[in-house]
Design a protein around this motif. Structure first.
Motif, short mmCIF file in Angstrom:
data_model
loop_
_atom_site.label_atom_id
_atom_site.label_comp_id
_atom_site.label_asym_id
_atom_site.label_seq_id
_atom_site.Cartn_x
_atom_site.Cartn_y
_atom_site.Cartn_z
N ILE A 76 0.61 -1.24 0.12
CA ILE A 76 0.44 -0.13 0.22
C ILE A 76 1.04 0.96 -0.36
O ILE A 76 1.49 1.30 0.60
CB ILE A 76 -0.68 -0.30 1.15
CG1 ILE A 76 -1.58 -0.96 1.69
CG2 ILE A 76 -2.04 0.76 0.97
CD1 ILE A 76 -2.53 -1.56 0.36
N LYS A 77 1.18 2.27 -0.75
CA LYS A 77 2.15 2.87 -0.85
C LYS A 77 1.20 4.27 -0.16
O LYS A 77 -0.05 4.32 -0.03
CB LYS A 77 1.75 3.32 -2.66
CG LYS A 77 1.81 2.78 -4.22
CD LYS A 77 4.03 2.62 -3.30
CE LYS A 77 4.25 3.44 -4.36
NZ LYS A 77 5.94 3.15 -4.24
N GLY A 78 2.33 4.59 0.59
CA GLY A 78 2.43 5.99 1.29
C GLY A 78 2.23 6.93 0.69
O GLY A 78 2.33 7.16 -0.28
N GLU A 79 2.54 7.62 1.77
CA GLU A 79 1.78 9.82 1.59
C GLU A 79 3.30 9.98 0.34
O GLU A 79 3.96 10.55 -0.47
CB GLU A 79 1.69 10.37 1.98
CG GLU A 79 -0.02 10.45 2.82
CD GLU A 79 -0.79 10.71 1.56
OE1 GLU A 79 -0.57 11.16 0.54
OE2 GLU A 79 -1.70 9.59 1.49
N GLY A 80 3.95 9.69 1.28
CA GLY A 80 5.53 10.12 0.73
C GLY A 80 6.66 9.29 0.17
O GLY A 80 6.62 8.47 -0.50
N SER A 81 7.96 8.64 1.08
CA SER A 81 8.70 7.90 0.39
C SER A 81 8.90 6.55 0.47
O SER A 81 7.37 6.52 1.03
CB SER A 81 10.33 8.82 1.56
OG SER A 81 9.54 8.08 2.96
N ARG A 82 9.56 5.98 0.11
CA ARG A 82 8.94 4.19 0.57
C ARG A 82 8.73 4.40 1.83
O ARG A 82 8.48 2.66 1.89
CB ARG A 82 9.94 3.83 -0.61
CG ARG A 82 10.14 3.76 -1.89
CD ARG A 82 11.20 3.38 -2.50
NE ARG A 82 10.82 1.42 -2.25
CZ ARG A 82 12.26 0.18 -2.40
NH1 ARG A 82 12.98 0.45 -3.02
NH2 ARG A 82 11.75 -0.59 -2.44
N ASP A 85 5.53 3.56 2.59
CA ASP A 85 5.23 2.49 2.36
C ASP A 85 4.07 0.93 2.76
O ASP A 85 5.40 0.96 4.46
CB ASP A 85 5.15 1.69 1.25
CG ASP A 85 5.75 2.11 0.01
OD1 ASP A 85 5.25 3.26 0.14
OD2 ASP A 85 6.36 1.95 -0.59
N ARG A 86 3.53 0.15 2.85
CA ARG A 86 2.56 -0.60 4.12
C ARG A 86 2.64 -1.68 2.96
O ARG A 86 2.15 -1.91 2.25
CB ARG A 86 1.39 0.10 4.24
CG ARG A 86 1.27 -0.56 5.98
CD ARG A 86 0.39 -0.01 7.20
NE ARG A 86 -0.65 0.46 6.17
CZ ARG A 86 -2.12 -0.04 5.91
NH1 ARG A 86 -1.97 -1.08 6.15
NH2 ARG A 86 -2.96 0.46 5.05
N LEU A 87 3.40 -3.28 3.72
CA LEU A 87 3.18 -4.11 2.87
C LEU A 87 1.84 -4.68 4.09
O LEU A 87 2.40 -5.26 4.98
CB LEU A 87 4.71 -5.32 2.68
CG LEU A 87 5.00 -5.99 2.49
CD1 LEU A 87 4.45 -6.65 1.16
CD2 LEU A 87 5.55 -7.40 2.57
N VAL A 88 0.79 -5.57 3.26
CA VAL A 88 -0.03 -6.12 4.08
C VAL A 88 0.11 -7.72 3.22
O VAL A 88 -0.03 -7.69 2.28
CB VAL A 88 -1.13 -5.69 3.30
CG1 VAL A 88 -2.46 -6.30 4.04
CG2 VAL A 88 -1.57 -4.00 3.55
N VAL A 89 0.01 -8.58 4.68
CA VAL A 89 0.68 -9.58 4.38
C VAL A 89 -1.31 -10.45 4.43
O VAL A 89 -1.92 -10.66 5.44
CB VAL A 89 1.42 -10.62 4.71
CG1 VAL A 89 1.21 -11.91 4.85
CG2 VAL A 89 2.35 -10.08 4.33
N ASP A 90 -0.96 -11.66 3.75
CA ASP A 90 -2.78 -12.37 3.95
C ASP A 90 -1.54 -13.55 3.87
O ASP A 90 -1.62 -14.52 2.90
CB ASP A 90 -3.78 -12.26 3.00
CG ASP A 90 -4.69 -12.47 3.51
OD1 ASP A 90 -5.04 -13.40 4.04
OD2 ASP A 90 -6.09 -13.38 2.16
#
Ligand code: SF4
Ligand code: SF4
Length: 354
Positions: A76-82, A85-90
């Protein structure tokens, strides 16, 4: 013997339709409409099960799929730098109640052998466990062995019950379905067509008859030590494996082979981690990141395959061979390499079956 029901031949389709309402039902059937090889397919109403021929592939796919997603991931792309970003794992494991109807006793035994590897530790495979706990095996008493079969030589037999929840006994005019385990009893609960006394007696007679058959005359006693003595004999291994093409067919058709590899497949911001069948007969399987390969030649790899089935595995698991004598590797090797010849030769005997 456990509870028994009788399924008349002309009522088999209706019985399978009923089972398919409760289970993801796998049956042996022609792989394509025009016929061809028999393999396990998911039953849909109208599928014609083929119970009088041996299957090209075993039903191990029901508990070890050829390709299995272990988890799904998404960035999930965040607003600013890398860093934002958030990694979602299922990593949910989704399995359905499954019934394999009409595997052979050698294949049910093979699943029991795989249980030891994946469930006994030291590493518990939660994916395998989830599938295994929801999978029942109904094994068909075998009356169609061929010259490649050697189940009796490795601890099994045409009416072997190892690994099965139910046993299917073919009679004139229909099938007796017999519960072997509690899960099998539960499946038969409420089934209206209980076997008559005469059908039960005939089922017992058939089981007794085929139990006396000897499938294959390979001598496997002492194979752990025999293999060790032959291990360094490269001339011997060259002789038995020189034609090998490293195609891997013997491992893919084998019900007890369980090598796998894990890859991440990603597209844009989403992906899956997949587990897929692999083969120890491939050069790349044992290639290390350093470039070293402990099994660089076909000879090394074939020796490892024989050693795993007849020496390493039984040494680790109370003498149990990791071969059920299903004969598939013999039937399908494109250059006619016969594992019975390799095993018989460990004792320097001449194998009658080659
Ligand atoms: S099927 Fe035969 S040729 Fe292919 S890897 Fe196995 S032993 Fe070698
Ligand atoms: S090694 Fe060959 S005969 Fe033995 S279980 Fe595997 S495929 Fe069957």
């Amino acid at each position: 013997m456990g509870s028994m029901v009788f399924i008349r031949g002309d009522r088999l389709a209706a019985a399978l339709d009923r089972l398919a309402e409760r289970f993801d039902l796998w049956v042996p059937a022609a792989a394509s409409r025009g016929g061809g090889a028999i393999r396990f397919v998911r039953y849909l109403s109208g599928t014609t099960p083929v119970l009088d021929r041996l299957t090209a592939l075993s039903p191990k796919e029901a508990v070890q799929p050829q390709v299995e997603p272990l988890l799904r991931f998404k960035t999930i792309k965040g607003e600013g730098s890398r860093e934002s970003d958030r990694l979602v794992v299922d990593d949910r494991i989704e399995v359905k109640p499954t019934l394999v109807f009409g595997c052979r006793p050698c294949d049910a035994r093979a699943v029991q052998l795989s249980d030891r590897v994946f469930l006994e530790g030291p590493y518990l495979d939660v994916y395998y466990r989830a599938r295994r706990e929801s999978t029942l095996l109904a094994a068909l008493v075998c009356r169609e062995g061929d010259s490649a079969c050697f189940c009796s030589a490795v601890g099994g037999g045409p009416a072997d019950t190892a690994g099965g929840d139910l046993r299917i006994i073919p009679l004139e005019g229909g099938l007796v379905l017999e519960a072997l385990q509690e899960r099998g009893e539960l499946l038969l609960e409420g089934w209206s067509e209980a076997a008559t006394e005469a059908e039960g007696a005939e089922a017992r007679r058939v089981v007794e008859e085929v139990s006396g058959w000897r499938m294959g005359d390979l001598e496997t006693r002492g194979s752990i030590e025999d293999f060790k003595k032959r291990f360094q004999d490269r001339d011997y291994w060259r002789d038995v494996a020189e034609r090998c093409l490293s195609c891997g067919i013997c491992t893919f058709v084998c019900p007890t082979c369980y090598c796998f590899t894990i890859t991440d497949e990603k597209k844009d911001l989403e992906g899956e981690r997949l587990r897929s069948w692999d083969s120890c007969m491939f050069y790349q399987y044992s290639l290390e990141a350093s470039g070293h390969n402990p099994r660089p030649t076909r000879l090394d790899r074939y020796r490892n395959r024989v050693g795993h089935k007849f020496s390493y595995f039984p040494e680790k698991y109370d003498g149990q061979l990791s071969c059920t004598g299903c004969g598939r590797c013999v039937r399908f090797c494109p250059v006619s390499i016969d594992i019975r010849r390799a095993v018989a030769g460990l004792k320097e005997n001449v194998c009658e079956c080659a």
